[in-house]
Motif scaffolding. Sequence first.
Motif, PDB file in Angstrom:
ATOM      1  N   ALA A 241      11.451  25.699 -15.869  1.00  0.00           N
ATOM      2  CA  ALA A 241      10.015  25.846 -16.065  1.00  0.00           C
ATOM      3  C   ALA A 241       9.190  25.223 -14.950  1.00  0.00           C
ATOM      4  O   ALA A 241       7.982  25.455 -14.864  1.00  0.00           O
ATOM      5  CB  ALA A 241       9.606  25.236 -17.401  1.00  0.00           C
ATOM      6  N   SER A 242       9.835  24.449 -14.084  1.00  0.00           N
ATOM      7  CA  SER A 242       9.072  23.744 -13.051  1.00  0.00           C
ATOM      8  C   SER A 242       9.807  23.785 -11.716  1.00  0.00           C
ATOM      9  O   SER A 242      10.714  22.973 -11.479  1.00  0.00           O
ATOM     10  CB  SER A 242       8.831  22.287 -13.473  1.00  0.00           C
ATOM     11  N   PRO A 243       9.444  24.709 -10.823  1.00  0.00           N
ATOM     12  CA  PRO A 243      10.064  24.741  -9.489  1.00  0.00           C
ATOM     13  C   PRO A 243       9.866  23.428  -8.729  1.00  0.00           C
ATOM     14  O   PRO A 243      10.745  23.008  -7.976  1.00  0.00           O
ATOM     15  CB  PRO A 243       9.339  25.900  -8.801  1.00  0.00           C
ATOM     16  N   SER A 244       8.720  22.776  -8.920  1.00  0.00           N
ATOM     17  CA  SER A 244       8.480  21.508  -8.227  1.00  0.00           C
ATOM     18  C   SER A 244       9.433  20.430  -8.720  1.00  0.00           C
ATOM     19  O   SER A 244       9.901  19.596  -7.939  1.00  0.00           O
ATOM     20  CB  SER A 244       7.030  21.068  -8.414  1.00  0.00           C
ATOM     21  N   LEU A 245       9.746  20.446 -10.026  1.00  0.00           N
ATOM     22  CA  LEU A 245      10.712  19.489 -10.559  1.00  0.00           C
ATOM     23  C   LEU A 245      12.092  19.740  -9.966  1.00  0.00           C
ATOM     24  O   LEU A 245      12.818  18.808  -9.634  1.00  0.00           O
ATOM     25  CB  LEU A 245      10.768  19.585 -12.083  1.00  0.00           C
ATOM     26  N   ARG A 246      12.431  21.021  -9.814  1.00  0.00           N
ATOM     27  CA  ARG A 246      13.721  21.365  -9.205  1.00  0.00           C
ATOM     28  C   ARG A 246      13.834  20.770  -7.797  1.00  0.00           C
ATOM     29  O   ARG A 246      14.838  20.151  -7.440  1.00  0.00           O
ATOM     30  CB  ARG A 246      13.886  22.884  -9.151  1.00  0.00           C
TER      31      ARG A 246
END
Length: 391
Positions: A224-229
């Motif tokens: 749900a979060s590319p930035s978290l990835r």
Amino acid sequence: MACRLVDSTFHLPAPPKMAISSGRLNACQVHQRGRHQHIHFSSKKLIKVVRASVIPLSPSLQVNDILRNDMCKTYGFIKIGEAVPDNITLKDIITTLPKKSKGNSSLKVFEIDDIKAWRSVLVSFVSYALGIWMITKAPWYLLPLAWAWTGTAVTGFFVVGHDCAHRSFSRNKLVEDIVGTLAFLPLIYPYEPWRFKHDKHHAKTNMLLEDTAWHPILKEEIDASPSLRKAIIFGYGPLRPWMSIAHWLMWHFDLRKFKPNEVGRVKISLACVFAFIMIGWPLIIYKAGIAGWIKLWFMPWLVYHFWMSTFTMVHHTAPHIPFKASDEWNAAQAQLNGTVHCNYPRWIEILCHDINVHIPHHISPRIPSYNLREAHRSLQENWGKERGRSP
């Protein structure tokens, strides 16, 4: 729900002629034709990226020899052992550890030896002092080596305090609390807050959402979060020491994270840490300036956090090690199957007081660091059928 990592958070590549073994004892022994080698946590040849997310674990992974052998080839393990049977308890494993003398040699792995305990303090003190001397004398191009030595040496102080926290350093609890507090001061680590949280790590090792060492990120969250990835990739990769520092700040200084009966001791530890900062740092800056503070304290401290984060990840993280919800969690499986043993270059093992011999420590934290190797040999003898082995 049992879960496993989609990709290892510290992906262990399998370079030529290097083997990493893991099994029921999950021995992650790194060697190269008899010579211990460094474990590489990043590589240009990495095919899979670090994700630290979890997906449902297929039961066949731990019972199917073909799947385990395939994972060995993929991740560089020599052997991934079978799971501990459900009817085996942690107490069953502990009872196999030697508690009595055998012949002329003492095999009492739980026995506290004051001479050996204080010798470990001496080793850490002398090696750290030597490191500080090397930093003051080394030309700029040798400073990284001096920092590596000094940061590893000061990690030995952490292991001394670690034994104190587990009541395996001295028979006198007051001595343990004093030594543990003093050993943690150069690291500005508050002893009591760490002890309370670390006890929970041992009580709930690899329990999903409960283990205080680190939490794998759920697949739904990371999708749900590319930035978290991206943050996870860098955070558990090249920025891993900074993740350790973030963990240190988040878990040990917030009084709201502790029980009412723990807060008093936590406050004492915090007062000691702040006193060290207010007295020790100005003295270093007064004598050596800001640059000296960076050279003499900050850089070794970063190396310490490298080891702190590395040991934490390596000891309990591998593609075949599951994180389980509390209703499926099994202590024997978590401590024996879920703990990894790695061999490092011998100088690191000496300076860090064999903290890498981690499986017996999780079977019983009351085993002193200087008895871990004897305990490990006992586990090999009694639980070696499914143990991963090196050639």
